[in-house]
Design a protein around this motif. Structure first.
Motif, PDB file in Angstrom:
ATOM      1  N   TYR A   1      65.796  38.624 -51.566  1.00 41.32           N
ATOM      2  CA  TYR A   1      64.820  38.815 -50.315  1.00 41.32           C
ATOM      3  C   TYR A   1      64.926  37.656 -49.409  1.00 41.32           C
ATOM      4  O   TYR A   1      64.944  36.545 -49.882  1.00 41.32           O
ATOM      5  CB  TYR A   1      63.409  39.162 -50.790  1.00 41.32           C
ATOM      6  N   VAL A   2      64.863  38.073 -48.174  1.00 36.56           N
ATOM      7  CA  VAL A   2      64.783  36.721 -47.150  1.00 36.56           C
ATOM      8  C   VAL A   2      63.609  36.776 -46.298  1.00 36.56           C
ATOM      9  O   VAL A   2      63.260  37.952 -45.911  1.00 36.56           O
ATOM     10  CB  VAL A   2      65.997  37.017 -46.101  1.00 36.56           C
ATOM     11  N   TRP A   3      62.908  35.489 -46.234  1.00 32.82           N
ATOM     12  CA  TRP A   3      61.745  35.661 -45.495  1.00 32.82           C
ATOM     13  C   TRP A   3      61.640  34.035 -44.818  1.00 32.82           C
ATOM     14  O   TRP A   3      62.102  33.184 -45.140  1.00 32.82           O
ATOM     15  CB  TRP A   3      60.381  35.845 -46.563  1.00 32.82           C
ATOM     16  N   SER A   4      60.733  33.705 -44.177  1.00 32.78           N
ATOM     17  CA  SER A   4      60.332  32.688 -43.527  1.00 32.78           C
ATOM     18  C   SER A   4      59.360  31.960 -44.191  1.00 32.78           C
ATOM     19  O   SER A   4      58.132  32.503 -44.241  1.00 32.78           O
ATOM     20  CB  SER A   4      60.150  32.754 -41.939  1.00 32.78           C
ATOM     21  N   ALA A   5      59.153  30.618 -44.340  1.00 32.23           N
ATOM     22  CA  ALA A   5      58.138  29.753 -44.814  1.00 32.23           C
ATOM     23  C   ALA A   5      58.032  28.527 -44.321  1.00 32.23           C
ATOM     24  O   ALA A   5      59.044  27.877 -43.995  1.00 32.23           O
ATOM     25  CB  ALA A   5      58.156  29.911 -46.466  1.00 32.23           C
ATOM     26  N   THR A   6      56.994  27.925 -44.535  1.00 30.55           N
ATOM     27  CA  THR A   6      56.895  26.187 -43.995  1.00 30.55           C
ATOM     28  C   THR A   6      57.213  25.668 -45.306  1.00 30.55           C
ATOM     29  O   THR A   6      56.836  26.071 -46.384  1.00 30.55           O
ATOM     30  CB  THR A   6      55.348  26.092 -43.550  1.00 30.55           C
ATOM     31  N   PRO A   7      58.073  24.434 -45.215  1.00 28.18           N
ATOM     32  CA  PRO A   7      58.396  23.751 -46.271  1.00 28.18           C
ATOM     33  C   PRO A   7      57.139  23.067 -46.955  1.00 28.18           C
ATOM     34  O   PRO A   7      57.263  22.840 -48.178  1.00 28.18           O
ATOM     35  CB  PRO A   7      59.304  22.639 -45.604  1.00 28.18           C
ATOM     36  N   ASN A   8      56.077  22.989 -46.346  1.00 30.47           N
ATOM     37  CA  ASN A   8      55.004  22.354 -46.930  1.00 30.47           C
ATOM     38  C   ASN A   8      54.355  23.436 -47.857  1.00 30.47           C
ATOM     39  O   ASN A   8      54.005  22.911 -49.061  1.00 30.47           O
ATOM     40  CB  ASN A   8      54.014  22.152 -46.056  1.00 30.47           C
ATOM     41  N   ASN A   9      54.384  24.689 -47.583  1.00 27.87           N
ATOM     42  CA  ASN A   9      54.039  25.545 -48.553  1.00 27.87           C
ATOM     43  C   ASN A   9      54.828  25.651 -49.716  1.00 27.87           C
ATOM     44  O   ASN A   9      54.585  26.069 -51.015  1.00 27.87           O
ATOM     45  CB  ASN A   9      53.754  27.085 -48.149  1.00 27.87           C
ATOM     46  N   LEU A  10      56.241  25.664 -49.555  1.00 25.10           N
ATOM     47  CA  LEU A  10      57.184  25.758 -50.418  1.00 25.10           C
ATOM     48  C   LEU A  10      57.313  24.491 -51.426  1.00 25.10           C
ATOM     49  O   LEU A  10      57.379  24.725 -52.766  1.00 25.10           O
ATOM     50  CB  LEU A  10      58.754  25.714 -50.052  1.00 25.10           C
ATOM     51  N   LEU A  11      56.776  23.262 -51.001  1.00 28.91           N
ATOM     52  CA  LEU A  11      56.879  22.109 -51.843  1.00 28.91           C
ATOM     53  C   LEU A  11      55.457  21.920 -52.647  1.00 28.91           C
ATOM     54  O   LEU A  11      55.451  21.709 -53.510  1.00 28.91           O
ATOM     55  CB  LEU A  11      57.412  20.718 -51.089  1.00 28.91           C
TER      56      LEU A  11
ATOM     57  N   TYR B   1      65.929  21.684 -42.596  1.00 28.91           N
ATOM     58  CA  TYR B   1      64.461  21.116 -42.744  1.00 28.91           C
ATOM     59  C   TYR B   1      64.489  20.508 -41.380  1.00 28.91           C
ATOM     60  O   TYR B   1      65.551  19.715 -41.031  1.00 28.91           O
ATOM     61  CB  TYR B   1      64.239  20.455 -43.814  1.00 28.91           C
ATOM     62  N   ILE B   2      63.319  20.759 -40.693  1.00 30.31           N
ATOM     63  CA  ILE B   2      62.899  19.928 -39.606  1.00 30.31           C
ATOM     64  C   ILE B   2      61.674  19.082 -39.834  1.00 30.31           C
ATOM     65  O   ILE B   2      61.735  17.829 -39.630  1.00 30.31           O
ATOM     66  CB  ILE B   2      62.667  21.010 -38.202  1.00 30.31           C
ATOM     67  N   THR B   3      60.512  19.771 -39.967  1.00 27.45           N
ATOM     68  CA  THR B   3      59.147  19.116 -40.268  1.00 27.45           C
ATOM     69  C   THR B   3      58.501  20.043 -41.482  1.00 27.45           C
ATOM     70  O   THR B   3      59.149  21.130 -41.453  1.00 27.45           O
ATOM     71  CB  THR B   3      58.424  18.723 -39.173  1.00 27.45           C
ATOM     72  N   SER B   4      57.625  19.436 -41.859  1.00 27.85           N
ATOM     73  CA  SER B   4      56.850  20.295 -42.993  1.00 27.85           C
ATOM     74  C   SER B   4      56.223  21.552 -42.411  1.00 27.85           C
ATOM     75  O   SER B   4      55.830  22.159 -43.370  1.00 27.85           O
ATOM     76  CB  SER B   4      55.931  19.329 -43.873  1.00 27.85           C
ATOM     77  N   GLN B   5      55.742  21.487 -41.170  1.00 24.64           N
ATOM     78  CA  GLN B   5      55.164  22.709 -40.803  1.00 24.64           C
ATOM     79  C   GLN B   5      55.952  23.533 -39.891  1.00 24.64           C
ATOM     80  O   GLN B   5      55.404  24.733 -39.492  1.00 24.64           O
ATOM     81  CB  GLN B   5      53.930  22.172 -39.927  1.00 24.64           C
ATOM     82  N   HIS B   6      57.371  23.277 -39.920  1.00 29.83           N
ATOM     83  CA  HIS B   6      58.256  24.139 -39.095  1.00 29.83           C
ATOM     84  C   HIS B   6      58.767  25.136 -40.021  1.00 29.83           C
ATOM     85  O   HIS B   6      59.463  24.849 -40.774  1.00 29.83           O
ATOM     86  CB  HIS B   6      59.193  23.235 -38.327  1.00 29.83           C
ATOM     87  N   LYS B   7      58.560  26.345 -39.827  1.00 34.05           N
ATOM     88  CA  LYS B   7      59.065  27.418 -40.667  1.00 34.05           C
ATOM     89  C   LYS B   7      60.600  27.625 -40.719  1.00 34.05           C
ATOM     90  O   LYS B   7      61.224  27.380 -39.655  1.00 34.05           O
ATOM     91  CB  LYS B   7      58.516  28.808 -40.151  1.00 34.05           C
ATOM     92  N   ILE B   8      61.184  27.888 -41.830  1.00 35.41           N
ATOM     93  CA  ILE B   8      62.577  28.000 -41.931  1.00 35.41           C
ATOM     94  C   ILE B   8      62.766  29.158 -42.904  1.00 35.41           C
ATOM     95  O   ILE B   8      61.874  29.561 -43.690  1.00 35.41           O
ATOM     96  CB  ILE B   8      63.317  26.833 -42.609  1.00 35.41           C
ATOM     97  N   LYS B   9      63.957  29.833 -42.847  1.00 30.45           N
ATOM     98  CA  LYS B   9      64.199  30.987 -43.462  1.00 30.45           C
ATOM     99  C   LYS B   9      64.840  30.601 -44.863  1.00 30.45           C
ATOM    100  O   LYS B   9      65.520  29.758 -44.791  1.00 30.45           O
ATOM    101  CB  LYS B   9      65.321  32.024 -42.820  1.00 30.45           C
ATOM    102  N   CYS B  10      64.504  31.404 -45.880  1.00 26.57           N
ATOM    103  CA  CYS B  10      64.478  31.220 -47.159  1.00 26.57           C
ATOM    104  C   CYS B  10      65.262  32.509 -47.770  1.00 26.57           C
ATOM    105  O   CYS B  10      65.069  33.765 -47.147  1.00 26.57           O
ATOM    106  CB  CYS B  10      63.514  30.567 -48.139  1.00 26.57           C
TER     107      CYS B  10
END
Length: 521
Positions: free
Chosen positions: A173-183, A157-166
């Motif tokens: 399934y593997v995809w990229s999402a912003t932590p803000n959307n996940l939380l 995790y870097i910032t709430s708007q920086h996408k990370i792979k999940c």
């Protein structure tokens, strides 16, 4: 030629009007400034005698003393030593250029904001807010495990708007999402969310097929009652409907209709809702099983297993066979929860929104589709998920909303009699933005105004003007001197103070250095 006042006469008049002010120099004439002293705050200043006799008081008490540049710099240094003014102080309201000694940022700001409101460097403030709000990687992982336990982050995790792979723990399934959307928005695996049948539904089908045989369990049966049943076991006259409350809360009429049709054919229909709020049972009819949590997100699916066990006990189905093959049932359910294709989406949409025609092929839920209304021909783009939630043509929706908001003439007259009983409409009500002729019961005045103005509480303009005039002629008193005046105009004639009414109404603290209040007769 008028006679010049003596010093004693001036002191006597000043004592009646401004008892808190003491002259420190003798009176010469009305226009020659003299040194004065305020008993309240100890301030000394020069003022013309005629201004004092007109009611003007201590400028410091009234907040009218202007700072010079050195005073402003000293006061700012005490409040915030990290800010350096680059321009000279000209007044509280004008903006000046400032620089932050910490980051070097330059910006324009009013001195009032720096001194009274304590404003700081905007760049430093944003950075501090970001640091205060920023989670550590451990805090993010812990929060995600509580909200979305079936999602594993593959990057830190870097910032709430920086996408990370999940990665989805259910389907891989593997995809990229912003932590803000996940939380904050609770986004799930896009692969699982596009499934035509949910994991829970596939687990139920697999369990009963294992215990009774595949031929004994029907999936998505539409023939028995004329509407689709998620799971139907003909030999037991038993059917199951499963869904999330979010998707079904606006379609309860359809669910209740399924329950009625099943009752007519002596079919026991069990409807299962997950993620339900408290106190919704009174909205439901028939047999329901409600879960406050998302049972489809459970890692071990223990809630589904317990539910299947209770159903097996009720219908004498051998649960041991299901329990022994539980791992293979779960694995098969995950594989069978496939993505929805275009034909399945169109079929599902036709049940929910038969008035909507799709002009483009369905790809996935987050890609908008071009739609056309079969009623009015309007074309627009919409998300597939919105269409399945019941959102239809926006043009027809606006017309329906406007029609629902339009009152009948009887409803308008009834509401108006409650809001403004003195107003009599002389013309029938058509619409809120159309003017109608009115008459006042009190004064007999007739005027035209828009109907929504009347429903907002606006009355007769003639009576309103009379009320304003009466308020302006209301007696008013100076709190400090105790002198009473017949009206606002009387205050101005005798003291030269023109804004005493603003002080009396609470719009400002003082007028002419004094506090004022209306006298209730």
């Amino acid at each position: 030629m008028s006679k010049t006042k003596t010093n004693d006469q001036f002191l006597l008049e000043l004592k009646e009007i401004n008892p808190r002010i003491t002259p420190e120099e003798p009176y010469t004439n009305n226009h020659t400034k003299i040194l004065c002293h305020c008993k309240a705050c100890g301030n000394s200043w020069y003022a013309r005698p005629n201004s004092l006799l007109r009611g003007y008081g201590c400028p410091y008490c009234a907040g009218n003393i202007k700072k010079n540049n050195s005073d402003f710099v000293k006061e700012l240094a005490q409040i915030n030593s990290d800010i350096e003014p680059l321009e000279k102080y000209k007044g509280n309201k004008g903006t000046i250029l400032c620089r932050c000694k910490i980051c070097g940022n330059e910006w324009k700001v009013s001195p009032n904001n720096l001194l009274s409101k304590g404003h700081k460097c905007p760049r430093c403030s944003r950075q501090k807010r970001g640091i205060d709000r920023r989670k550590s990687n451990e805090e993010f992982s812990e929060a995600l495990s509580l909200i979305n336990p079936n999602i594993t982050p593959l990057e830190p995790y870097i910032t709430s708007q920086h996408k990370i792979k999940c990665k989805c723990n259910i389907c891989g399934y593997v995809w990229s999402a912003t932590p803000n959307n996940l939380l904050d928005k609770g986004s799930r695996c896009p692969n699982c969310s596009h499934a035509s049948t949910s994991i829970v539904e596939q687990v139920l089908i697999g369990s009963f097929s294992t215990a009774l045989g595949k031929s004994e369990v029907k999936s998505r049966d539409k023939e028995t009652i004329g509407k689709e049943l998620d799971i139907f076991i003909p030999n037991l006259d038993f059917a199951i409907e499963f869904g999330a409350w979010y998707w079904h809360k606006d379609r309860l009429a359809n669910d209740n209709e399924k329950q009625r049709l099943c009752n007519e054919k002596d079919i026991y229909l069990l409807t299962i809702f997950e993620d339900c709020p408290e106190g919704i049972s009174e909205q439901l009819e028939g047999h329901y099983k409600l879960f406050n949590t998302e049972i489809s997100s459970e890692g071990d699916y223990h809630s589904i297993k317990d539910l299947i066990k209770s159903i097996c006990l009720y219908f004498n189905i051998p649960f041991e066979v299901i329990s022994q093959n539980w791992d293979s049932i779960i694995k098969s359910a995950i594989e069978n929860a496939q993505k929805r294709d275009d034909a399945e989406f169109r079929t599902l949409l036709n049940d929910v929104n038969p008035s909507v025609e799709i002009l483009e092929a369905y790809e996935r839920s987050e890609v908008k589709l071009l739609c056309k209304c079969k009623v009015c021909g309007h074309e627009w783009k919409a998300l597939p998920t919105s269409l399945l939630r019941g959102h239809a043509c926006p043009k027809c929706a606006r017309k329906t909303t406007a029609f629902k908001r339009t009152l009948t003439n009887e409803e308008f007259v009834s509401r108006l009699s409650i809001i403004s009983e003195d107003v009599i409409p002389l013309e029938p009500y058509v619409r809120g933005d159309i003017s109608i002729r009115c008459k006042c019961r009190r004064c007999g005045n007739e005027w035209s105004t828009k109907a929504h103005n009347l429903l907002s509480g606006r009355g007769c303009p003639k009576c309103a003007r009379a009320h304003t005039t009466a308020l302006q002629s209301k007696p008013i008193r100076c709190v400090e001197t105790g002198i009473c005046y017949d009206s606002i105009a009387d205050v101005y004639r005798k003291t030269g103070i023109s804004n005493a009414h603003k002080c009396a109404k609470g719009y400002q603290k003082t007028a002419g250095g004094f506090h004022w209040e209306y006298i209730d007769e």
